[in-house]
Design an enzyme around this catalytic site. Sequence first.
Site, PDB file in Angstrom:
ATOM      1  N   CYS A  23       2.946   0.439   2.218  1.00 29.66           N
ATOM      2  CA  CYS A  23       3.601   1.452   1.382  1.00 29.66           C
ATOM      3  C   CYS A  23       3.532   1.050  -0.096  1.00 29.66           C
ATOM      4  CB  CYS A  23       5.035   1.691   1.854  1.00 29.66           C
ATOM      5  SG  CYS A  23       5.721   3.275   1.298  1.00 29.66           S
TER       6      CYS A  23
ATOM      7  N   HIS B  17       4.507   2.740   7.871  1.00 33.52           N
ATOM      8  CA  HIS B  17       5.567   1.805   8.271  1.00 33.52           C
ATOM      9  C   HIS B  17       5.599   1.696   9.786  1.00 33.52           C
ATOM     10  CE1 HIS B  17       7.497   1.277   4.363  1.00 33.52           C
ATOM     11  NE2 HIS B  17       7.440   2.575   4.165  1.00 33.52           N
TER      12      HIS B  17
END
Length: 523
Positions: A367, A469
């Site tokens: 991310c 994630h």
Amino acid sequence: MINDPEAAIDFPSRPELAPRRSRALMIQGTSSDVGKSLLVAGLCRAYTRRGLTVRPFKAQNMSNNAAVTSDCDPEINQQGETQPHRGEIGRAQALQARACGVAPSIHMNPVLLKPQTTAGSQVVLRGRVLGTCRAKVYHKMKPQLLPAVVDSFHRVAAQADLVLVEGAGSGAEVYLRKSDITNMKLANLVDLPVVLLGDIDRGGALAAIVGTHALYEADERARVVGYIINKFRGDLSLFEPAMELMTERTGWPSLGVLRWFDAAAQLPAEDSLALERPAMSQGGSLNISIPQLSRVANFDDMDPLAAEPGVHLRWVKPGQSIPRDTDVIILPGSKSTRGDLDTLRREGWDIDIQSHVRQGGRVVGLCAGYQMLGKVIRDPSGIEGEPGETPGLGLLDLETEMTPDKQLLELHATETFSGCSITGYEMHMGRTQGPGLEKPWLRLSEASGTVRDEGAITADGLVSGAYVHGIFGNDDFRRHWLAQVGGKASDLAYEARIEAALDALADHCEANLDLDSLLSLAR
């Protein structure tokens, strides 16, 4: 940026709800980190196993550990069309929902604050980003949020036999009473009995319980149906005189003592306070280092690796260098990509990372960590703070521009090299482009049916990154990845481990508390 705390905040109008029929009980704490979230999770699983339909609720949470929900409130896009929109809630409430055996909902945690600076946070209302604001503005803004909070509570209660409500921080912060939306004001509005939770491990439990009683108003004291002491170790008989004194000074009965629960470390943590404790992973021959960024987010991405016996995972704290024996550096998510790039440089970690790669070491970015691996991060609109741009680490041939739209997706993916299947989620702002994308790390399949490439990996395979994630929670992928980077994987079934820990937590609550009596106090 939100500057006007009195500006109208719209949330979709709803039909009038019937009066609540479910029972409810609120767990308040004498301070932050006393174990409210885990107690609620344990009670959720215990009462669910007894056949009750149970739901968790927390009006306001402050955490950069969040989860994507399957439901949403309508969002109006720039063309004025109503679009479906995934939501997000605090990780703790997602875990509590899992303990109940249900999908997480935006109504379980209607207000989520995600700290971006030392003074300000992103404000998420029912899964939708309202903007960012400083703490002083937010406190003036909270009365505007209260109708949505109460509405969400009633929506959760309409689906349940029992709602377990978690307070925030300490309910005795009386200087914040006027702007309270999550402790005693909420308890008064929706008529909640309150159980007070104290933490003996940090010391001062007697003063915390008695002091809370002294600071509550008379009507607030009357709402408290008793107290529980958490994290006890040792001979209980030595503490019994303290409990007698607590009851004598407050009039509140003791509802039990929860002994220390070792398996708590096997469950996802609520926020970065958990990183201040000793690392869960101490052994293993594969050394993984993670710089502890100032605005680290969704750091539970690392939990599956920490659970592997062959992995020595360590968080590198400010003031420390990244150890030279590191095999893999992982750059985690962050709520402030440019700010934490500054942190990397201030700590000298950028130099450590560059040296690590030159010597053949591996780097993974997740991310915001993926964005940092590129050449530059631009924020012309000031999404994360002051407008401007910050040079990245230059390890991937990519550029990122921050945008106001937030990507919230549950997804399935395949790693391009191993073919391993992956489930995970995206939760980020910003769009990444550049030649590096021509060699993607993953192939995504979204719930909508869209298939696309995701992430990037260098030709030598040493540097990789993606927005996904939860990637290491996939057992087959994790085993393949560990073998690829020189580690030794175990037969760990990570999701089954979480389920076992939740069952053990429920057993722990059953063994230490009278759950029949506690249930009788809910109304």
